[in-house]
Design a protein around this motif. Structure first.
Motif, PDB file in Angstrom:
ATOM      1  N   GLU A 128       0.822  -1.217   0.000  1.00 30.22           N
ATOM      2  CA  GLU A 128       0.000   0.000   0.000  1.00 30.22           C
ATOM      3  C   GLU A 128       0.855   1.265   0.000  1.00 30.22           C
ATOM      4  O   GLU A 128       0.661   2.140  -0.855  1.00 30.22           O
ATOM      5  N   PRO A 129       1.808   1.429   0.921  1.00 35.24           N
ATOM      6  CA  PRO A 129       2.636   2.639   0.821  1.00 35.24           C
ATOM      7  C   PRO A 129       3.497   2.670  -0.439  1.00 35.24           C
ATOM      8  O   PRO A 129       3.672   3.734  -1.049  1.00 35.24           O
ATOM      9  N   SER A 131       2.823   1.624  -3.339  1.00 38.93           N
ATOM     10  CA  SER A 131       2.035   1.979  -4.531  1.00 38.93           C
ATOM     11  C   SER A 131       2.086   3.475  -4.808  1.00 38.93           C
ATOM     12  O   SER A 131       1.961   3.914  -5.961  1.00 38.93           O
ATOM     13  N   ALA A 132       2.289   4.277  -3.754  1.00 35.59           N
ATOM     14  CA  ALA A 132       2.358   5.731  -3.938  1.00 35.59           C
ATOM     15  C   ALA A 132       3.618   6.161  -4.676  1.00 35.59           C
ATOM     16  O   ALA A 132       3.711   7.317  -5.122  1.00 35.59           O
ATOM     17  N   THR A 133       4.589   5.277  -4.828  1.00 33.63           N
ATOM     18  CA  THR A 133       5.773   5.611  -5.633  1.00 33.63           C
ATOM     19  C   THR A 133       5.463   5.569  -7.125  1.00 33.63           C
ATOM     20  O   THR A 133       6.245   6.069  -7.935  1.00 33.63           O
ATOM     21  N   GLY A 134       4.340   4.929  -7.488  1.00 37.01           N
ATOM     22  CA  GLY A 134       4.005   4.692  -8.879  1.00 37.01           C
ATOM     23  C   GLY A 134       4.121   3.231  -9.265  1.00 37.01           C
ATOM     24  O   GLY A 134       3.745   2.840 -10.384  1.00 37.01           O
ATOM     25  N   ARG A 136       3.139  -0.809  -9.205  1.00 41.32           N
ATOM     26  CA  ARG A 136       1.850  -1.513  -9.200  1.00 41.32           C
ATOM     27  C   ARG A 136       2.054  -2.925  -8.662  1.00 41.32           C
ATOM     28  O   ARG A 136       3.018  -3.616  -9.042  1.00 41.32           O
ATOM     29  N   MET A 156       8.246   8.127  -7.219  1.00 40.36           N
ATOM     30  CA  MET A 156       8.075   9.316  -6.389  1.00 40.36           C
ATOM     31  C   MET A 156       8.638   9.057  -4.995  1.00 40.36           C
ATOM     32  O   MET A 156       8.478   7.971  -4.442  1.00 40.36           O
ATOM     33  N   LEU A 158       8.532   9.189  -1.002  1.00 43.59           N
ATOM     34  CA  LEU A 158       7.402   9.075  -0.090  1.00 43.59           C
ATOM     35  C   LEU A 158       7.636   9.876   1.176  1.00 43.59           C
ATOM     36  O   LEU A 158       8.770  10.050   1.626  1.00 43.59           O
ATOM     37  N   TYR A 160       6.014   9.121   4.670  1.00 43.59           N
ATOM     38  CA  TYR A 160       5.145   8.062   5.192  1.00 43.59           C
ATOM     39  C   TYR A 160       5.297   7.907   6.694  1.00 43.59           C
ATOM     40  O   TYR A 160       6.420   7.888   7.216  1.00 43.59           O
ATOM     41  N   THR A 184      13.092  11.074   0.648  1.00 45.33           N
ATOM     42  CA  THR A 184      12.111  10.138   1.206  1.00 45.33           C
ATOM     43  C   THR A 184      12.138  10.286   2.722  1.00 45.33           C
ATOM     44  O   THR A 184      13.202  10.250   3.340  1.00 45.33           O
TER      45      THR A 184
END
Length: 444
Positions: A128-129, A131-134, A136, A156, A158, A160, A184
């Motif tokens: 889940e965290p 996935s925010a980097t781009g 999948r 990207m 993060l 977090y 990060t």
């Protein structure tokens, strides 16, 4: 197999396998560095060998030179290549979660799988965290393995906040951040083991850590050029726990384990044992490969119950099963607080620990996320058969219990102990006398 009380105390000066957390990371950072990294003292258990194979599949040159001595010729940050086949992580949740972080920052496709136990363990806490980097991720329900990963072409950075104390989640986010432009930032409300931060610095990354009590904020500058650096892997404190606790429980024992990692975020068990009245000492303290180490000696002791605060749990999360065994031999009430993380280990370790104790005549209760063991100093009956659920720490803890109980303690399976502690049975028999731990039919 079964473990029975020896005719004499445990004696010996031992070296246990290298730290598993450091071993995984040494191979991974070696694969991301420019140049050739020399690693000595590497744990050569199945879990770490899976990481070595994965780094090889991702393009690094990984070579075993001798016992515990490995060389890794790295690809540089962002240089990993797409593997030709599925990456099988066996039983290692650490390897699977950290490699998710590595893959998230590389524009490649990979599939991770593992054994039956690992395929049951949750991966959403990292996917889940990440996935925010781009990146999948596509897996079974709950994000479980097998898991397909498509890394981000331009990851990207993060910012977090780790919701539950977890060095694996923190490390996965930092590993993804290596390939991202910018800073990060990871915030943890309770400090967890910091081997990743230490090794990032060791290989040349810029890492800043701001600590305020147990709260820590880690900032990593992305896209560094990591340089190969030698790594000396300290002896694993989680592995050292088993012979040391056994020495505390068996009359007439004195055991020293050499070169054990003494990272302050890994020594909660040793603090707790001292609070229980253990005759426990440290000598020869030194620094090797950026990590504090020392020689630990334990002698037979009359233990007392202890109340362990929840904020200590991250520094000893893997040691609670063997600590519970120690508490079974202590006089008074022991309460171990804040053990939610134990529910998502190789097994539900909280339930498995309670079952281990119950099978051998020791009553334990769970209140919320707390484990409570009340004892009056009576001998531990033993005589049970412990279902290990393919969890090496439950198996080893049960065998330690059998060395001090009235009747032998049996475990249903020990084949997976070598994933983290190769030679455990032979080492324990060397201290206690050959055949003390043996196939069940030999002790029937």
């Amino acid at each position: 197999m079964r473990a029975a009380s020896p005719e004499r105390g445990l004696r010996g000066r031992l070296t246990v396998p290298g730290d598993k957390s450091v071993s995984h990371r040494a191979l991974m950072f070696g694969a991301l560095a420019v140049g050739t990294t020399e690693i000595t003292g590497l744990l050569e258990g199945e879990d770490v060998l899976r990481t070595a194979a994965a780094m090889r599949a991702l393009g690094a040159e990984v070579e075993r030179v001798g016992e515990g001595h490995w060389r890794v010729a790295g690809r540089g940050v962002g240089g990993l290549v797409e593997p030709a086949d599925v990456l099988d992580m066996g039983n290692s949740g650490t390897a699977a979660r950290l490699i998710c972080g590595l893959l998230a920052g590389h524009p490649i496709f990979a599939v991770l799988t593992g054994d039956a136990s690992l395929r049951k363990r949750p991966m959403k806490r990292v996917t889940e965290p990440l996935s925010a980097t781009g990146a999948r991720f596509s897996g079974r329900s709950g994000g479980r393995l097998p898991l397909a990963v498509e890394g981000a072409a331009d990851p990207m950075p993060l910012d977090y906040v780790v919701p539950v104390p977890s060095a694996q989640v923190k490390s996965a986010v930092l590993l993804a951040g290596l390939c991202a432009r910018g800073i990060t930032r990871v915030e943890e409300r309770e400090a967890t083991r910091d081997h990743t931060e230490n090794m990032l610095r060791h290989f040349g990354a810029v890492v800043r850590v701001e600590a305020d009590g147990n709260r820590r904020v880690i900032e990593l500058e992305g896209q560094p050029e990591l340089r190969a650096a030698p790594v000396v892997v300290p002896a694993d404190p989680s592995s050292a726990a088993f012979p040391l606790v056994a020495a505390l429980l068996v009359p007439g024992s004195e055991v020293t384990v050499q070169g054990v990692g003494l990272n302050p975020l890994r020594t909660g068990l040793f603090t707790t044992l001292r609070e229980m009245g253990a005759d426990f000492s440290v000598s020869g303290e030194r620094v090797e490969g950026g990590e504090a180490v020392g020689d630990l000696t334990a002698r037979f002791s009359a233990l007392r119950g202890v109340d362990v605060p929840g904020d200590r749990a991250p520094s000893m999360i893997d040691e609670y099963p063997v600590l519970a065994v120690a508490a079974a031999y202590a006089r008074g009430v022991s309460r171990f607080r804040g053990l939610a993380e134990l529910r998502v280990k190789e097994s539900d370790r909280l339930a498995a620990t309670v079952a281990l104790l119950a099978a051998n005549g020791v009553r334990a209760e769970v209140e919320g996320d707390d484990l409570i063991i009340a004892r009056d100093g009576a001998p531990v009956p033993g005589g049970g058969v412990v279902e290990t659920h393919m969890d090496h720490r439950i198996a080893m803890s049960a065998l330690v219990m059998g060395l001090a109980s009235e009747r032998p303690v049996a475990v249903d399976d020990t084949g997976f102990i070598d994933t983290s502690f190769p030679g455990f049975v032979s080492m324990m028999n060397g201290m206690a006398g050959e055949g003390v731990i043996a196939p069940a039919e030999e002790l029937a």
